[in-house]
Design an enzyme around this catalytic site. Structure first.
Site, PDB file in Angstrom:
ATOM      1  N   LYS A   1      -9.781   0.715  -1.981  1.00 27.34           N
ATOM      2  CA  LYS A   1     -10.064   0.121  -0.748  1.00 27.34           C
ATOM      3  C   LYS A   1     -11.554   0.672   0.278  1.00 27.34           C
ATOM      4  CE  LYS A   1      -7.093   0.982   3.228  1.00 27.34           C
ATOM      5  NZ  LYS A   1      -5.690   1.637   4.256  1.00 27.34           N
TER       6      LYS A   1
ATOM      7  N   CYS B   1      -5.224  -3.977   3.334  1.00 26.34           N
ATOM      8  CA  CYS B   1      -4.722  -3.125   4.558  1.00 26.34           C
ATOM      9  C   CYS B   1      -5.148  -3.408   5.584  1.00 26.34           C
ATOM     10  CB  CYS B   1      -4.162  -1.874   4.465  1.00 26.34           C
ATOM     11  SG  CYS B   1      -2.885  -1.480   6.061  1.00 26.34           S
TER      12      CYS B   1
ATOM     13  N   GLU C   1       0.780  -1.289   0.311  1.00 24.89           N
ATOM     14  CA  GLU C   1       0.033  -0.234   0.168  1.00 24.89           C
ATOM     15  C   GLU C   1       1.124   1.122  -0.295  1.00 24.89           C
ATOM     16  OE1 GLU C   1      -2.283   0.522   3.711  1.00 24.89           O
ATOM     17  OE2 GLU C   1      -3.585   1.642   2.531  1.00 24.89           O
TER      18      GLU C   1
END
Ligand SMILES: NC(=O)CCC(=O)C(=O)O
Length: 283
Positions: free
Chosen positions: A114, A156, A41
């Site tokens: 995301k 993440c 990321e």
């Protein structure tokens, strides 16, 4: 058997310096025989004041990061997953934390924005993280077919939300990637156990590429990029600092685990009315 690689970096705010850091690591992974390579990321821009400008450059004719990814993929003949970059869905809009997938010809074949943004207080120097100030929220789950199998995309903080991973498994994922910039504090507490849990629940391989070290500006990330197998075993992991992890994934192993313990077939939705009834009984 298919070789896959996770690249660990210590990125900063200088985009060109980050791309210069990534290029030899990608080459190392390709030389080791990896067919699919995962960057972490924020690999190209970490701790920047204005992510909007970087996103706008990707919508212009220049596209420095997107072109870098495409060129690296075709140069090395690999599938390359660009952990996350700030990329709006249209010029002038708020960027999304976006994971792009390029095939071995350098064609962009998938995009994942995301879903869960990291708006959290962490006890390292009392830091507040507010990703939603810089990014818009994704709204779709994405899988992509690659030469190493069907790959589910996540980023993440997503790893804390198991329902996303179950949905990726139900969409046919065999390998799920987790490009990350996990903090040193939360990583020490939760990184490995979360990745192992997602692998066990989904019976997928989990490939996690993290940022790992002290970044310009003082933020510290946890490193320990790793590959977890569908039984939940950590097959290999890095420590901190830049590095490349290269490991093989084995579909026979995955299929054996799924056949012996078919949790996906056994899954039952907990009926909402059962929860209400239990609450009433305790009244
Ligand atoms: N960038 C992120 O999503 C950080 C997630 C993290 O550190 C966590 O503990 O979750």
């Amino acid at each position: 058997m298919h070789l896959v690689a996770a690249i660990q970096m210590i990125s900063g705010p200088d985009v060109q310096a980050n791309l210069d850091q990534a290029a030899p690591l990608i080459a190392q992974a390709a030389q080791a025989g990896a067919k699919l390579v995962l960057l972490p990321e924020c690999f190209a821009a970490f701790g920047n004041r204005s992510l909007k400008e970087i996103g706008e450059a990707e919508c212009s004719g220049q596209q420095p990061i997107t072109r870098f990814l495409s060129r690296q993929a075709s140069k090395h003949g690999i599938w390359l997953i660009g952990g996350s970059i700030p990329l709006p869905r249209a010029a002038g809009k708020k960027p999304m934390a976006c994971c792009l997938v390029f095939d071995d010809q350098g064609q962009q074949v998938a995009r994942y924005d995301k879903l869960h943004l990291f708006d959290v207080e962490v006890e390292d120097n009392h830091r507040s993280y507010r990703e939603s100030k810089d990014y818009g929220y994704g709204d779709a789950i994405v899988c992509v077919d690659t030469p190493v199998g069907r790959v589910g995309l996540s980023i993440c903080y997503d790893v804390r939300f198991p329902e996303l991973y179950v949905a990726l498994r139900q969409a046919g994922a065999e390998l799920i990637v987790v490009p990350s910039a996990f903090t040193a504090v939360t990583g020490a507490a939760h990184w490995e156990v979360l990745l192992r849990a997602r692998a066990i629940e989904t019976q997928c391989y989990i490939l996690a590429a993290n940022q790992g070290g002290l970044h310009p500006g003082g933020r510290e990330t946890f490193g320990r990029s790793c590959l977890v197998d569908p039984w939940g075993e950590v097959m290999d992991s890095l420590t901190t600092g830049e590095g490349v992890l290269c490991q093989s994934i084995d579909h026979d192993h995955l299929n054996t685990i799924r056949a012996r313990m078919p949790v996906d077939r056994h899954r039952r939705l907990v009926p909402a009315q059962a929860i209400v009834a239990a609450a009433k009984e305790s009244d």
